[in-house]
Scaffold this motif. Structure first.
Motif, mmCIF file in Angstrom:
data_model
loop_
_atom_site.group_PDB
_atom_site.id
_atom_site.type_symbol
_atom_site.label_atom_id
_atom_site.label_comp_id
_atom_site.label_asym_id
_atom_site.label_seq_id
_atom_site.Cartn_x
_atom_site.Cartn_y
_atom_site.Cartn_z
ATOM 1 N N ALA A 5 -20.549 -62.954 -86.466
ATOM 2 C CA ALA A 5 -19.646 -63.054 -85.453
ATOM 3 C C ALA A 5 -18.611 -64.099 -85.681
ATOM 4 C CB ALA A 5 -20.022 -62.731 -84.069
ATOM 5 N N LEU A 6 -19.264 -65.330 -85.790
ATOM 6 C CA LEU A 6 -18.617 -66.630 -86.000
ATOM 7 C C LEU A 6 -17.794 -66.554 -86.872
ATOM 8 C CD1 LEU A 6 -21.361 -69.362 -85.207
ATOM 9 C CD2 LEU A 6 -19.299 -68.699 -83.669
ATOM 10 N N SER A 7 -18.128 -65.786 -88.142
ATOM 11 C CA SER A 7 -17.325 -65.680 -89.299
ATOM 12 C C SER A 7 -15.881 -65.206 -89.251
ATOM 13 C CB SER A 7 -18.024 -65.201 -90.446
ATOM 14 O OG SER A 7 -19.096 -65.863 -90.822
ATOM 15 N N ALA A 8 -16.196 -64.307 -88.331
ATOM 16 C CA ALA A 8 -14.956 -63.467 -88.041
ATOM 17 C C ALA A 8 -13.845 -64.138 -86.962
ATOM 18 C CB ALA A 8 -15.400 -61.907 -87.319
ATOM 19 N N THR A 28 -29.450 -77.483 -85.602
ATOM 20 C CA THR A 28 -28.250 -77.016 -86.497
ATOM 21 C C THR A 28 -27.126 -76.929 -85.733
ATOM 22 O OG1 THR A 28 -30.198 -76.184 -88.226
ATOM 23 C CG2 THR A 28 -27.630 -75.614 -88.484
ATOM 24 N N LEU A 29 -26.051 -77.543 -86.237
ATOM 25 C CA LEU A 29 -24.674 -77.271 -85.684
ATOM 26 C C LEU A 29 -23.613 -76.705 -86.626
ATOM 27 C CD1 LEU A 29 -22.439 -77.802 -83.269
ATOM 28 C CD2 LEU A 29 -22.255 -80.232 -84.088
ATOM 29 N N ARG A 30 -23.297 -75.550 -86.266
ATOM 30 C CA ARG A 30 -22.259 -75.080 -87.195
ATOM 31 C C ARG A 30 -20.777 -74.865 -86.668
ATOM 32 N NH1 ARG A 30 -22.964 -71.040 -91.507
ATOM 33 N NH2 ARG A 30 -21.201 -69.855 -92.115
ATOM 34 N N ILE A 31 -19.862 -75.429 -87.509
ATOM 35 C CA ILE A 31 -18.480 -75.582 -87.104
ATOM 36 C C ILE A 31 -17.760 -74.668 -87.937
ATOM 37 C CG2 ILE A 31 -16.508 -76.971 -86.364
ATOM 38 C CD1 ILE A 31 -18.320 -79.309 -86.224
ATOM 39 N N THR A 32 -17.089 -73.833 -87.510
ATOM 40 C CA THR A 32 -16.049 -72.885 -88.268
ATOM 41 C C THR A 32 -14.694 -72.974 -87.889
ATOM 42 O OG1 THR A 32 -18.015 -71.243 -88.328
ATOM 43 C CG2 THR A 32 -15.783 -70.392 -89.005
ATOM 44 N N ARG A 33 -13.778 -72.894 -88.897
ATOM 45 C CA ARG A 33 -12.422 -73.210 -88.582
ATOM 46 C C ARG A 33 -11.563 -72.444 -89.782
ATOM 47 N NH1 ARG A 33 -8.460 -75.961 -91.769
ATOM 48 N NH2 ARG A 33 -6.560 -76.831 -90.287
ATOM 49 N N ALA A 34 -10.632 -71.560 -89.059
ATOM 50 C CA ALA A 34 -9.871 -70.660 -89.932
ATOM 51 C C ALA A 34 -8.899 -71.580 -90.847
ATOM 52 C CB ALA A 34 -8.849 -69.978 -89.243
ATOM 53 N N LEU A 35 -8.726 -71.225 -92.289
ATOM 54 C CA LEU A 35 -7.630 -71.854 -92.999
ATOM 55 C C LEU A 35 -6.296 -71.765 -92.468
ATOM 56 C CD1 LEU A 35 -9.114 -70.815 -96.492
ATOM 57 C CD2 LEU A 35 -9.574 -72.724 -95.282
ATOM 58 N N ASP A 64 -14.409 -70.125 -97.617
ATOM 59 C CA ASP A 64 -13.841 -68.937 -98.395
ATOM 60 C C ASP A 64 -12.428 -68.614 -98.408
ATOM 61 O OD1 ASP A 64 -13.665 -67.685 -95.776
ATOM 62 O OD2 ASP A 64 -15.765 -66.972 -96.035
ATOM 63 N N SER A 65 -12.002 -67.415 -98.565
ATOM 64 C CA SER A 65 -10.476 -67.323 -98.585
ATOM 65 C C SER A 65 -10.108 -67.195 -97.169
ATOM 66 C CB SER A 65 -10.270 -65.792 -99.254
ATOM 67 O OG SER A 65 -10.867 -64.764 -98.531
ATOM 68 N N GLN A 66 -11.118 -67.130 -96.132
ATOM 69 C CA GLN A 66 -10.295 -66.979 -94.666
ATOM 70 C C GLN A 66 -10.532 -68.316 -93.736
ATOM 71 O OE1 GLN A 66 -11.767 -63.486 -92.963
ATOM 72 N NE2 GLN A 66 -10.504 -62.003 -94.433
ATOM 73 N N GLN A 67 -11.672 -69.138 -94.123
ATOM 74 C CA GLN A 67 -12.140 -69.928 -93.318
ATOM 75 C C GLN A 67 -12.991 -70.964 -93.969
ATOM 76 O OE1 GLN A 67 -14.381 -67.953 -90.381
ATOM 77 N NE2 GLN A 67 -16.377 -67.802 -91.706
ATOM 78 N N GLU A 68 -13.345 -72.112 -93.399
ATOM 79 C CA GLU A 68 -14.065 -73.359 -93.696
ATOM 80 C C GLU A 68 -14.993 -73.549 -92.948
ATOM 81 O OE1 GLU A 68 -12.092 -77.057 -94.340
ATOM 82 O OE2 GLU A 68 -10.950 -76.788 -92.815
ATOM 83 N N ASN A 69 -16.424 -73.938 -93.390
ATOM 84 C CA ASN A 69 -17.616 -74.035 -92.374
ATOM 85 C C ASN A 69 -18.153 -75.475 -92.666
ATOM 86 O OD1 ASN A 69 -17.852 -71.224 -91.627
ATOM 87 N ND2 ASN A 69 -18.349 -70.947 -93.754
#
Length: 480
Positions: A5-8, A28-35, A64-69
């Motif tokens: 869900a986070l990746s979307a 573990t802390l995960r930060i997701t950001r859209a490109l 990846d092609s849509q976001q960075e983690n």
């Protein structure tokens, strides 16, 4: 919220793998950001605000092609409810609760102490760090950082079972030797303490500690140690060669620097009493590794005896400051007596001794040969007697026997008998001489005498020869 869900999400988002954890456990802390988003790229984030409450142990970035983690492995530094700091990314900020214990994590108590608590400059000090748990954690020895004004040297580590706050626990203790080099209050920032349990890596924030170092009196020499040193001197050999360096080794345990030891000892061995400049060689000082509280050095002094005879190595002394009495003391190393010999003179003496011994041996051998040679002549005459076949031959063999080699043949048998009686004690000589003369000059002309066979005469002669014993005080060197 799941990872899928986070990746979307088209915008930045934060996610934690847990909301509650105990001290020592990882988070573990995960930060997701859209490109293409307007916010700061994840690889350029300023994490200093996060580092105030957590140790950032691992950092993994990907895209990846849509976001960075960005995935961070964190270890909490304190207890309580901690809100994740704003890292400049839009989205809600998660909150985590840090407890002292959990179902899988025991309570861990930390202590740090110094002995003495307020040391003087150059006074060896024991630093002890203790972690006390229920005995299920496997600890790793921490590596202390470099601190200005403090010299650290690791010592041993111990483990005991003790009581803390009325509860039984296993205390893991690590010890260091600390040598302060400057006065004042010095904060000691310890690294995170690492342990493991069932293969899980755990890290703990150590307690804060500050060491207050007291200044030394201004009159104290810079070379003096603080605290009593221990000096072990190797014994010097009983004998040394003239003009050849003699190594004298000392094991010095005390808060002396290598430079201080060289300075103190060099002055003493170069100017000692009535013997100036005992050696042109400077002392050699080597640091030794060990588990003693104070530093250890191996000192080698090269002494040079210049005169033959009994030579005395100088007494040595090293100054040290007594913190309790507040005064300067000295530890003395007594010298030793060494017999200094001249190799050339020793070789001459040894040669003369060997020559004298050979001369005595030769004289003794000659004396023994002369003393015992009559026995060899007796043995030779005995062998010749066995082959005698006439009275004349027997007579000649007997009169050729004497104490000295090369003796003149006696004119008559009676004269020979008197000579033999003067030199030897024996039995049957007179009877032998009488029987031999009767056989030679005709036994038939003497009434009542029976002729004696040559074999019987030889037997009597051999029996007499076997009974010979040299008389005492008889010269064995004089020829007849």
């Amino acid at each position: 919220m799941s990872a899928g869900a986070l990746s979307a999400q088209p915008v930045s988002a934060y996610a934690l793998n847990r909301s509650t954890l105990a001290l020592g456990e990882p988070l573990t802390l995960r930060i997701t950001r859209a490109l293409g988003a307007a916010s700061t790229p994840l690889d350029a984030l300023d994490l200093s605000a996060l580092a105030r409450d957590f140790e950032i142990q691992e950092r993994t970035a990907g895209r990846d092609s849509q976001q960075e983690n960005l995935v961070l492995t964190l270890y909490p530094r304190r207890l309580g409810r901690i809100k994740m700091p704003d890292l400049g990314q839009p989205g809600p900020l998660p909150v985590v609760t840090v407890t002292e214990t959990s179902d899988t994590m025991p309570r861990v108590r930390f202590r740090i102490s110094a002995d003495p608590a307020e040391p003087l400059v150059r006074q060896p000090t024991t630093l002890t760090l203790e972690a006390c748990d229920d005995g299920t954690l496997l600890w790793k020895r921490p590596q202390l950082p470099v601190v200005e004004g403090l010299l650290f040297r690791p010592l041993n580590e111990t483990e005991i079972i003790t009581q803390r706050d009325g509860q039984r626990c296993t205390a893991h203790r690590w010890h260091w030797s600390v040598l302060p080099t400057a006065s004042g209050r010095t904060p000691l920032t310890l690294p995170m303490l690492e342990a493991s349990k069932f293969g899980d890596r755990l890290r703990f924030e150590p307690p804060a500690f500050e060491l207050n170092v007291l200044a030394l009196p201004g009159w104290l020499p810079a070379e003096a140690a603080v605290g009593a040193p221990d000096i072990v001197a190797e014994p010097l050999p009983a004998q040394a060669m003239i003009d050849q360096p003699l190594a004298w080794r000392l094991r010095v345990t005390g808060s002396y620097s290598a430079t201080a030891l060289k300075t103190l000892l060099d002055m003493q061995i170069r100017n000692s009493g009535d013997t100036p400049e005992l050696t042109p060689y400077a002392p050699r000082v080597e640091p030794l590794a060990g588990l003693t509280l104070a530093p250890q050095h191996l000192v080698t002094l090269y002494l040079l005896p210049r005169a033959r005879g009994t030579w005395t190595a100088p007494d040595l002394q090293l100054p040290w400051y007594d913190p309790q009495a507040g005064r300067l003391m000295h530890t003395q190393v007594p010298g030793a007596h060494v017999e200094v010999v001249d190799p050339m003179r020793q070789r001459w003496l040894s040669g003369l001794t060997a020559a004298a011994a050979l001369l005595i041996l030769a004289i003794t051998s000659i004396w023994l040969w002369h003393w015992q040679q009559w026995r060899f002549r007796r043995f030779h005459v005995d062998r010749m007697l066995r082959r005698a076949r006439s009275t004349e031959e027997l007579n000649t063999l007997l009169m050729s026997f004497s104490t000295a080699p090369g003796a003149t043949l006696f004119p008559t048998l009676q004269i020979w008998r008197r000579h033999v009686d003067a030199q030897f004690s024996s039995t049957g000589l007179s009877e032998l001489v009488d029987v031999l003369e009767q056989s030679r000059f005709g036994a038939k002309q003497i009434s009542g005498c029976q002729p004696v066979s040559i074999d019987e005469l030889v037997g009597k002669a051999r029996t007499w020869l076997a009974s010979l014993q040299l008389r005492r005080n008889v010269s064995i060197f004089k020829k007849d």
